[in-house]
Write an enzyme that holds these catalytic residues in place. Structure first.
Site, short mmCIF file in Angstrom:
data_model
loop_
_atom_site.label_atom_id
_atom_site.label_comp_id
_atom_site.label_asym_id
_atom_site.label_seq_id
_atom_site.Cartn_x
_atom_site.Cartn_y
_atom_site.Cartn_z
N ALA A 196 -7.16 0.21 3.79
CA ALA A 196 -7.02 0.25 5.25
C ALA A 196 -7.58 -0.40 6.23
O ALA A 196 -8.45 -0.92 6.94
CB ALA A 196 -8.21 1.97 5.58
N CYS A 197 -6.92 -1.93 5.96
CA CYS A 197 -7.52 -3.50 6.22
C CYS A 197 -6.19 -3.74 6.46
O CYS A 197 -5.69 -4.24 6.90
CB CYS A 197 -7.63 -4.09 4.98
SG CYS A 197 -9.54 -3.97 5.14
N GLY A 198 -4.73 -2.54 7.06
CA GLY A 198 -3.72 -3.21 7.51
C GLY A 198 -2.39 -3.69 6.53
O GLY A 198 -1.74 -4.09 7.01
N ASN A 223 -9.84 8.96 8.29
CA ASN A 223 -8.83 9.24 7.28
C ASN A 223 -7.27 10.31 6.78
O ASN A 223 -7.07 10.20 6.09
CB ASN A 223 -9.99 9.20 5.54
CG ASN A 223 -8.97 8.50 4.55
OD1 ASN A 223 -8.17 7.29 4.38
ND2 ASN A 223 -9.00 9.30 3.49
N ASN A 263 1.04 -1.87 7.51
CA ASN A 263 1.21 -3.11 8.63
C ASN A 263 1.74 -4.00 8.11
O ASN A 263 2.58 -4.18 8.69
CB ASN A 263 -0.21 -2.79 9.66
CG ASN A 263 -0.19 -1.29 9.60
OD1 ASN A 263 0.29 -0.50 9.86
ND2 ASN A 263 -2.17 -1.20 11.27
N GLY A 282 -5.51 12.96 -1.47
CA GLY A 282 -4.60 11.95 -2.09
C GLY A 282 -4.98 11.32 -3.94
O GLY A 282 -4.17 11.95 -4.39
N ASN A 289 1.24 -12.15 12.40
CA ASN A 289 0.97 -12.52 11.78
C ASN A 289 1.91 -12.73 10.83
O ASN A 289 1.46 -13.54 9.58
CB ASN A 289 0.03 -11.65 10.61
CG ASN A 289 -0.40 -10.60 10.90
OD1 ASN A 289 -1.72 -11.32 11.78
ND2 ASN A 289 -1.46 -9.39 10.96
N GLY A 295 2.85 -7.89 14.44
CA GLY A 295 3.82 -8.76 14.46
C GLY A 295 3.54 -10.41 14.44
O GLY A 295 4.28 -11.18 13.87
N ARG A 304 -3.87 11.05 6.98
CA ARG A 304 -3.01 10.38 6.10
C ARG A 304 -1.28 11.02 6.79
O ARG A 304 -1.39 11.90 7.30
CB ARG A 304 -3.10 10.35 4.62
CG ARG A 304 -4.38 9.73 4.40
CD ARG A 304 -3.70 8.51 4.33
NE ARG A 304 -5.64 7.80 3.94
CZ ARG A 304 -5.89 7.19 3.16
NH1 ARG A 304 -4.49 6.29 2.33
NH2 ARG A 304 -6.79 6.08 2.33
N HIS A 344 -3.25 -3.80 -6.56
CA HIS A 344 -3.31 -3.26 -5.66
C HIS A 344 -2.87 -4.46 -4.22
O HIS A 344 -3.57 -4.66 -3.31
CB HIS A 344 -4.87 -3.11 -5.28
CG HIS A 344 -4.79 -1.79 -4.32
ND1 HIS A 344 -6.54 -1.26 -3.21
CD2 HIS A 344 -4.64 -0.94 -3.98
CE1 HIS A 344 -6.73 -0.93 -2.43
NE2 HIS A 344 -5.30 -0.13 -2.57
C1 OXD Z 1 -6.94 3.86 -0.49
C2 OXD Z 1 -5.27 4.48 -0.66
O1 OXD Z 1 -6.71 2.67 -0.71
O2 OXD Z 1 -5.02 5.15 -0.10
O3 OXD Z 1 -8.12 4.17 -0.56
O4 OXD Z 1 -4.23 3.62 -0.91
MN MN Z 2 -4.21 1.57 -1.53
#
Ligand code: OXD
Ligand code: MN
Length: 586
Positions: A247-249, A362, A252, A196, A491, A489, A364, A224
């Site tokens: 990967a911290c949400g 990881n 979501n 990716g 949050n 939800g 995806r 970001h």
């Molecule tokens: C990352 C993503 O931040 O894949 O690593 O979005």
């Molecule tokens: Mn990212």
């Protein structure tokens, strides 16, 4: 007369020596051809056509499963321009290193030329790119993640107004893997990876690193950040952008089903990973999502954590490195159902519990944004959406309260600059280590981060209706290591507090780090949470923060004199406030 694009394609072909060159038009028919080719070559396998129509599984090379930050370089003329947080190589050295890898790398293969638009098709805020690649998997993914094809080609026409990105699999060899950015000439070269962020060059390479460079010189911001809209009971929608590390949400949160829906609070998704923000004529900061799809982490995604994406994933999606059931349905840890008998793991082997995770941590999904039931009617709006709140956040088991508000823009920039988070599987390296990740941009800032702070500081006063800046932490744990806040939800309760602050309705307590909600100002009806847990979630411990403040000072020291004075002032002011309150507490 050939065009700049034709010239660059020709030059790339001379270097990589493909057997064929194919220009991509992005059509349905063309995509079918790519998918069929990938199925034929065994790079993709088809999932269950009745339950997951037009969905495919790709297994990547086992040495190629995450972004490779250690071989990602910012190649500016001087090292200072790249700064102390980036890997740097001079443009000459970088090209000398990668050219031999590119040479003849497409011999016997086909070169695809994929033109794309980042952002809504007719938006003045959109930008153009072209990716040359010898991977059809990359082409099929770019078609989901960007507006790829004819419209982009038309917009480029005979101009040189596009960011060229040259990508070659080159044997997918970790020893010969480099992701090189040349921001001064707005060029990207990536070799040795099909994963990716390393290979879909429109994403991190262009939309963050190169766009960040462009944004600084043109007076906008490439961040970001997810973008969401929070609808209130009167139907008014307030837009917020949030930066959390990988990967911290973010996905979501952006696609959340609000637990306060029956009270009229609903969340709409504009984007889940990247925001481009411009100051509009009406004095607002307007955000567009440069992407057209979601490239999200699968494990942990289920009907509770993200029902919207679960619905989106039921057709026209590409899954990468997930496990697959004998019924040809995708499966991953935390999907909400037990592993089915006969499960095949991400390596293509029969799985058993002693083998570790069946889906790569990881792994995806790649899915068009429009397929999410939560997608905002304005997600594709050429004018973007006006941002009223910027949210920073990280994964902190201790320290940071559930939410706090910065005093003003300058303090907010400091809050973003001092962000830190425990690492996840999105990048190669140790998981769970606290790393400083300003604005969640550490791996994505295409120039000296001190100058990036300076750019943030300079933007605020130019925005007439500047957003308020907040910080959240969904991940605080109690003494037994259990999460204090249910997250997902729930949050929306925190988003609602922010909305109430924007509208001047909610109360807050002054603390040395910023404004923390009074327990009564949070809407907690229907949630069972003890008063003790709530107090702990909102607690600011001056002694812990003083230690944190030393860690941030150490991090800032890396930037030497280049660190903006305003950041230093904020740092000193915070330390003084903390010292005073530790003395007061004794
Ligand atoms: C990352 C993503 O931040 O894949 O690593 O979005
Ligand atoms: Mn990212």
């Amino acid at each position: 007369m050939s065009t700049p694009l034709e010239n660059w394609v020709e030059e790339s072909a001379r270097l990589t020596n493909p057997d064929h060159i194919v220009w991509c038009d992005g059509s349905e028919e063309e995509n079918r051809g790519h998918i069929n080719g990938l199925l034929h070559d065994g790079i993709l396998t088809e999932l269950n056509p009745s339950t997951y129509p037009r969905c495919y599984l790709g297994r990547r090379n086992q040495n190629d499963v995450a972004r490779s930050e250690s071989v990602t370089f910012i190649c500016t003329r001087t090292q200072d321009e790249a700064g102390p947080t980036n890997n740097w190589m001079s443009p000459e050295d970088a090209k000398a290193k990668v050219r031999p890898i590119l040479e003849n790398s497409m011999k016997g293969r086909t070169m695809y030329v994929a033109p794309y638009i980042l952002g809504p098709e007719n938006s003045p805020y959109s930008r153009l790119g072209v990716e040359i690649t010898d991977s059809r998997y990359v082409v099929a993914s770019m078609r989901i993640m960007s507006r790829m094809g004819k419209a982009a080609l038309q917009r480029i026409g005979s101009t040189d107004n596009f960011v060229p990105g040259l990508h070659a699999l080159a044997g997918v060899d970790p020893e010969r893997r480099f992701v090189m950015h040349f921001p001064e000439e707005k060029l990207i070269w990536s070799v040795g990876s099909g994963y990716g962020g390393n290979a879909l060059l429109g994403k991190k390479c262009f939309a963050l690193r190169i766009a960040g460079w462009m944004a600084r010189s043109e007076g906008w911001m490439a961040e970001h950040m997810l973008i969401l809209g929070l609808e209130d009971p009167t139907g008014k929608v307030t837009y917020m952008a949030a930066a959390f590390p990988s990967a911290c949400g973010k996905t979501n949160l952006a696609m959340m089903v609000s637990v306060l829906e029956s009270e009229g609070y609903r969340v709409f998704t504009v984007g889940d990973d990247i925001a481009w923000m411009h100051i509009a004529n009406d004095g607002t900061l307007r955000a567009i999502n440069p992407e057209a799809g979601f490239f999200g982490v699968a494990p942990g995604t289920n009907m509770q954590t993200n029902p919207n994406v679960m619905a989106a994933l039921r057709h026209d999606a590409i899954f990468t490195n997930v496990a697959v059931s004998p019924a040809l349905e995708p499966w991953w840890e935390g999907i909400g159902t037990p592993p089915p008998a006969g499960l095949i793991d991400w390596k293509g082997e029969k799985w058993s519990p002693d083998k570790g995770p069946a889906a790569h941590p990881n792994s995806r999904y790649t899915v068009p944004a429009r397929q999410s039931p939560s997608i905002s009617p304005h997600w594709d709006d050429p004018a973007g959406v006006p941002i009223s709140a910027i949210i920073f956040g990280g994964r902190r088991a201790r320290l940071a309260p559930l939410v706090y508000e910065s005093r003003d823009w300058q303090h907010g920039v400091f809050v973003g600059a001092t962000m830190a988070s425990e690492t996840t599987a999105a990048a190669t390296g140790a998981v769970g280590v606290t790393r400083r990740d300003p604005m969640a941009m550490l791996p994505f800032c295409g120039y000296n981060m001190a100058d990036y702070f300076g750019h943030w500081l300079a933007m605020g006063p130019k925005i007439k209706h500047a957003p308020k800046i907040f910080h959240v932490n969904w991940f605080r744990k109690d003494a037994n290591g259990k999460f204090l806040w249910p997250g997902y939800g729930e949050n929306v309760r925190v988003l609602k507090w922010m909305l109430d602050r924007i509208e001047g309705r909610a109360a807050a307590n002054e603390t040395p780090i910023g404004l923390v909600p009074t327990p009564e100002s949070l809407t907690l009806d229907g949630l069972s949470i003890s008063r003790g847990a709530l107090d702990e979630l909102l607690r600011v411990d001056p002694a812990d923060w003083l230690e944190e403040s030393r860690a941030t000072a150490e991090f800032f020291a890396k930037f030497g004199d280049r660190l903006p004075a305003a950041i230093r002032q904020e740092q000193e002011a915070l330390a003084t406030r903390l010292q005073r309150s530790t003395v007061a507490a004794k």
